[in-house]
Write a protein that holds these residues in place. Structure first.
Motif, mmCIF file in Angstrom:
data_model
loop_
_atom_site.group_PDB
_atom_site.id
_atom_site.type_symbol
_atom_site.label_atom_id
_atom_site.label_comp_id
_atom_site.label_asym_id
_atom_site.label_seq_id
_atom_site.Cartn_x
_atom_site.Cartn_y
_atom_site.Cartn_z
ATOM 1 N N UNK A 7 0.835 -1.193 0.000
ATOM 2 C CA UNK A 7 0.000 0.000 0.000
ATOM 3 C C UNK A 7 0.876 1.252 0.000
ATOM 4 N N UNK A 8 0.232 2.406 -0.185
ATOM 5 C CA UNK A 8 0.921 3.690 -0.013
ATOM 6 C C UNK A 8 0.027 4.616 0.805
ATOM 7 N N UNK A 9 0.666 5.558 1.518
ATOM 8 C CA UNK A 9 -0.105 6.610 2.171
ATOM 9 C C UNK A 9 0.767 7.841 2.407
ATOM 10 N N UNK A 83 2.676 -13.293 -5.733
ATOM 11 C CA UNK A 83 1.778 -12.229 -6.167
ATOM 12 C C UNK A 83 1.787 -11.076 -5.166
ATOM 13 N N UNK A 84 1.390 -9.894 -5.675
ATOM 14 C CA UNK A 84 1.344 -8.683 -4.854
ATOM 15 C C UNK A 84 0.016 -7.978 -5.101
ATOM 16 N N UNK A 85 -0.670 -7.671 -4.005
ATOM 17 C CA UNK A 85 -1.938 -6.946 -4.089
ATOM 18 C C UNK A 85 -1.664 -5.510 -3.683
ATOM 19 N N UNK A 86 -1.778 -4.596 -4.649
ATOM 20 C CA UNK A 86 -1.585 -3.171 -4.373
ATOM 21 C C UNK A 86 -2.929 -2.508 -4.103
ATOM 22 N N UNK A 87 -2.959 -1.585 -3.107
ATOM 23 C CA UNK A 87 -4.160 -0.792 -2.873
ATOM 24 C C UNK A 87 -3.777 0.508 -2.171
ATOM 25 N N UNK A 88 -4.325 1.633 -2.653
ATOM 26 C CA UNK A 88 -4.192 2.878 -1.900
ATOM 27 C C UNK A 88 -4.699 2.603 -0.481
ATOM 28 N N UNK A 89 -3.967 3.079 0.540
ATOM 29 C CA UNK A 89 -4.238 2.604 1.887
ATOM 30 C C UNK A 89 -5.615 3.009 2.410
ATOM 31 N N UNK A 90 -6.067 4.223 2.105
ATOM 32 C CA UNK A 90 -7.407 4.606 2.564
ATOM 33 C C UNK A 90 -8.469 3.717 1.931
ATOM 34 N N UNK A 91 -8.228 3.325 0.684
ATOM 35 C CA UNK A 91 -9.138 2.400 0.001
ATOM 36 C C UNK A 91 -9.139 1.034 0.700
ATOM 37 N N UNK A 92 -7.966 0.587 1.106
ATOM 38 C CA UNK A 92 -7.893 -0.740 1.723
ATOM 39 C C UNK A 92 -8.568 -0.743 3.092
ATOM 40 N N UNK A 204 -16.394 6.204 1.169
ATOM 41 C CA UNK A 204 -16.939 6.632 2.449
ATOM 42 C C UNK A 204 -16.414 8.036 2.728
ATOM 43 N N UNK A 205 -17.311 8.992 2.814
ATOM 44 C CA UNK A 205 -16.914 10.397 2.866
ATOM 45 C C UNK A 205 -15.928 10.687 3.982
ATOM 46 N N UNK A 206 -16.165 10.153 5.158
ATOM 47 C CA UNK A 206 -15.306 10.459 6.295
ATOM 48 C C UNK A 206 -13.888 9.946 6.092
ATOM 49 N N UNK A 207 -13.761 8.812 5.406
ATOM 50 C CA UNK A 207 -12.450 8.183 5.223
ATOM 51 C C UNK A 207 -11.790 8.573 3.911
ATOM 52 N N UNK A 208 -12.525 8.591 2.822
ATOM 53 C CA UNK A 208 -11.938 8.749 1.490
ATOM 54 C C UNK A 208 -12.004 10.159 0.921
ATOM 55 N N UNK A 209 -12.738 11.047 1.581
ATOM 56 C CA UNK A 209 -12.903 12.398 1.070
ATOM 57 C C UNK A 209 -11.585 13.169 1.098
#
Length: 246
Positions: A7-9, A83-92, A204-209
């Protein structure tokens, strides 16, 4: 299946701290090895909490999302996972909170593929602000026409094999990676690319906004600019390489 999470953040204000703590037990129970690339401006509170959740930390200078994603891929070089699962951290965090079963869909989708585009179901896509939906529909259409299959390309998540990593490291140059990465694997590496849609990649507005999400001219113009950059990448990646070698 041997899958590592990466992930990244960028979180200088520790905004994500309560959300991390909310799903901490789920993070600790994940059977995946966990890696995260964080900006050098990210709060120490976040970094310490991530360590307690079992993440191996990679700290890089803040240089934008695409640079961070490339740094996350380079951080995986030489590791032995299949294998590697990538995800933007707020998305995860959103995914883990609401749809942990969706991880099984990723595992199933990786079978027979070296790259997996992870998109949103109609339900998940419909939770996003209008400025996201109406511009990303165009981006997704342009990519889908180039790729030859209807997909959602702008959800901030994907998965790939260790064989795909050298191609991503060598060829990823664009200012956005959403369409660039699958086209590198599809057009340059000529390895199989699959697709799966997930409920957990909802908004989710509170988390991903972000501050750019308000319904304003500036917000819409920003999303239109992203549309152009990602769509241009979908059209040019791989084709540029062939023309350069001609």
């Amino acid at each position: 299946m041997d899958i590592a999470l990466t992930c990244i953040t960028h979180d200088p204000s520790a905004r994500l701290l309560p959300f991390i703590r909310e799903v901490k037990d789920k993070l600790l129970k994940l059977r995946y090895t966990k890696y995260i690339t964080v900006s050098d401006q990210t709060s120490e509170k976040i970094i310490e909490e991530l360590k307690m959740c079992g993440f191996e930390i990679n700290i890089v200078p803040k240089a934008g999302c695409a640079a961070a994603r490339r740094a996350a891929v380079r951080f995986m070089q030489g590791r032995m996972h299949k294998y590697y699962h990538y995800c933007d951290f707020d998305r995860f965090l959103t995914w883990l909170h609401d749809d942990i079963a969706g991880l099984e869909k990723v595992e199933a989708g990786l079978k027979g593929n070296d790259y997996l585009i992870i998109g949103r179901t109609d339900y998940a896509f419909g939770t996003h602000p209008a400025s996201w939906r109406q511009t990303e529909e165009i981006t997704n259409k342009i990519f889908s026409l180039q790729f030859g299959q209807e997909v959602d390309i702008t959800a901030g998540s994907c998965a790939f094999s260790k064989e795909a990593i050298p191609y991503l490291v060598e060829h990823s140059k664009d200012s956005m990676t959403d369409a660039e990465w699958p086209m590198i694997i599809h057009r340059i590496a000529k390895l199989p690319v699959g697709y799966v849609a997930i409920d957990g990649l909802k908004y989710e507005e509170e988390l991903n906004r972000s501050k750019e999400d308000e319904d304003s001219v500036e917000s819409w113009m920003g999303r239109v600019s992203l549309l152009y950059v990602i769509s241009e990448s979908a059209m040019g990646t791989g084709k540029k390489s062939k023309e350069g070698n001609a």
